[in-house]
Design a protein around this motif. Structure first.
Motif, short mmCIF file in Angstrom:
data_model
loop_
_atom_site.label_atom_id
_atom_site.label_comp_id
_atom_site.label_asym_id
_atom_site.label_seq_id
_atom_site.Cartn_x
_atom_site.Cartn_y
_atom_site.Cartn_z
N VAL A 129 0.86 -1.12 0.04
CA VAL A 129 -0.12 0.12 0.03
C VAL A 129 0.82 1.21 0.03
O VAL A 129 1.87 1.61 0.78
CB VAL A 129 -0.80 0.14 1.29
CG1 VAL A 129 -1.95 1.18 1.26
CG2 VAL A 129 -1.81 -1.37 1.49
N ASP A 130 0.53 2.13 -0.86
CA ASP A 130 1.28 3.35 -0.88
C ASP A 130 0.51 4.49 0.10
O ASP A 130 -0.57 4.97 -0.01
CB ASP A 130 1.32 3.98 -2.35
CG ASP A 130 1.88 5.40 -2.33
OD1 ASP A 130 2.44 5.88 -1.38
OD2 ASP A 130 1.88 5.93 -3.42
N LEU A 131 1.17 4.64 1.40
CA LEU A 131 0.96 5.45 2.37
C LEU A 131 1.17 7.00 2.31
O LEU A 131 1.13 7.78 3.12
CB LEU A 131 1.09 4.85 3.38
CG LEU A 131 0.60 3.47 3.97
CD1 LEU A 131 0.85 2.84 5.35
CD2 LEU A 131 -0.96 3.63 3.95
N LYS A 132 2.23 7.32 1.21
CA LYS A 132 2.80 8.78 0.91
C LYS A 132 1.61 9.69 1.40
O LYS A 132 0.72 9.73 0.43
CB LYS A 132 3.24 8.67 0.02
CG LYS A 132 4.29 10.04 -0.20
CD LYS A 132 5.05 10.17 -1.47
CE LYS A 132 5.76 11.49 -1.29
NZ LYS A 132 7.16 11.53 -1.56
N GLY A 133 1.70 10.65 2.05
CA GLY A 133 0.78 11.50 2.31
C GLY A 133 -0.47 11.31 3.01
O GLY A 133 -1.41 12.12 3.24
N LYS A 134 -0.79 9.97 3.12
CA LYS A 134 -2.04 9.58 4.18
C LYS A 134 -1.74 9.80 5.51
O LYS A 134 -0.85 9.49 6.08
CB LYS A 134 -2.12 8.09 3.78
CG LYS A 134 -2.41 7.69 2.17
CD LYS A 134 -3.71 8.09 1.73
CE LYS A 134 -3.91 7.38 0.48
NZ LYS A 134 -3.67 8.35 -0.64
N SER A 135 -2.78 9.97 6.09
CA SER A 135 -2.82 10.26 7.60
C SER A 135 -2.89 8.95 8.22
O SER A 135 -3.70 8.04 8.13
CB SER A 135 -4.38 10.98 7.88
OG SER A 135 -4.35 11.17 9.28
N ALA A 136 -2.06 8.80 9.07
CA ALA A 136 -2.05 7.58 10.05
C ALA A 136 -2.07 7.97 11.45
O ALA A 136 -1.10 8.97 11.98
CB ALA A 136 -0.62 6.80 9.80
N VAL A 137 -2.89 7.43 12.10
CA VAL A 137 -2.93 7.93 13.88
C VAL A 137 -2.37 6.69 14.57
O VAL A 137 -2.96 5.58 14.29
CB VAL A 137 -4.28 8.05 14.00
CG1 VAL A 137 -4.55 8.25 15.59
CG2 VAL A 137 -4.77 9.52 13.44
N VAL A 138 -1.53 6.71 15.14
CA VAL A 138 -0.71 5.88 16.23
C VAL A 138 -1.22 6.23 17.58
O VAL A 138 -0.86 7.46 18.15
CB VAL A 138 0.58 5.69 16.21
CG1 VAL A 138 1.31 4.39 17.05
CG2 VAL A 138 0.92 5.36 14.50
N VAL A 139 -1.95 5.41 18.47
CA VAL A 139 -2.37 5.50 19.65
C VAL A 139 -1.39 4.64 20.66
O VAL A 139 -1.37 3.61 20.69
CB VAL A 139 -4.03 5.09 19.91
CG1 VAL A 139 -4.28 5.35 21.08
CG2 VAL A 139 -4.85 5.75 18.86
N GLY A 140 -0.79 5.43 21.40
CA GLY A 140 0.23 4.95 22.32
C GLY A 140 1.53 5.68 22.26
O GLY A 140 1.90 6.30 21.07
N GLY A 141 2.41 5.70 23.13
CA GLY A 141 3.59 6.41 23.23
C GLY A 141 4.62 5.92 23.55
O GLY A 141 5.80 6.51 24.06
N GLY A 142 4.73 4.45 23.64
CA GLY A 142 5.74 3.77 24.01
C GLY A 142 6.83 2.93 22.95
O GLY A 142 6.65 3.39 21.77
#
Length: 170
Positions: free
Chosen positions: A9-22
């Motif tokens: 999958v081409d994710l360039k420029g796509k919004s990715a949300v990562v929930v977590g900070g570890g």
């Protein structure tokens, strides 16, 4: 989660949300940044590596606990907290119209990240369907000798030759 369909999958420029900070979130953020995704991290605190990415301007950080509205613009969602209940809440809120990865409960998502090796245009990926990420990493690491850095230029040459041939046919 049923049988998985391998897909690049081409994710360039796509919004990715990562929930977590570890640490786990940091690995996911790193891989998303490598392919050009626009990453937003949702967490009240950040690991040292994530702090560096945010300070360098590579990722955005919303210093907060998870709430469903943070997923509004997300194309890809990763639930990577150390709380199984929060990860499940993220998966439910993401719904079925986004790519959703739940690191500790893969069956709640609809995708997961394989172990991969990239040599220029060559990407080799291996997955165990969530059964043993460590085994997938070991297999990937075994490929490193066979597919060394010389493959980058080899594939570029093949790509140029293919473009030439295709140009002659048109």
């Amino acid at each position: 989660m049923g049988p998985l369909y391998p897909l690049m999958v081409d994710l360039k420029g796509k919004s990715a949300v990562v929930v977590g900070g570890g640490r786990v979130a940091a690995r996911k953020v790193k891989s998303l940044l490598e392919v050009g995704a626009q990453v937003t991290i949702i967490s009240p605190v950040l690991d040292v590596e994530l702090t560096k990415e945010v300070e360098a301007g590579n990722a955005d950080w919303k210093r907060q606990w998870f709430s469903p509205e943070v997923l509004h613009e997300a194309w890809v969602v990763v639930a990577a907290t150390n709380d199984r209940d929060v990860n499940a809440q993220v998966a439910r809120a993401a719904g079925d119209r986004r790519l959703v990865n739940v690191v500790d409960q893969p069956e709640l998502g609809n995708c997961h990240f394989p172990a991969y090796l990239r040599r220029g245009r060559l990407t080799l990926a291996v997955s165990t369907g969530g059964a043993s990420p460590r085994l997938a990493q070991q297999i990937r690491d075994g490929w490193k000798k066979e597919f060394d850095d010389t493959w980058t230029e080899r594939l570029e040459q093949l790509y140029r030759e293919r473009r030439k041939r295709r140009g002659r046919r048109q």
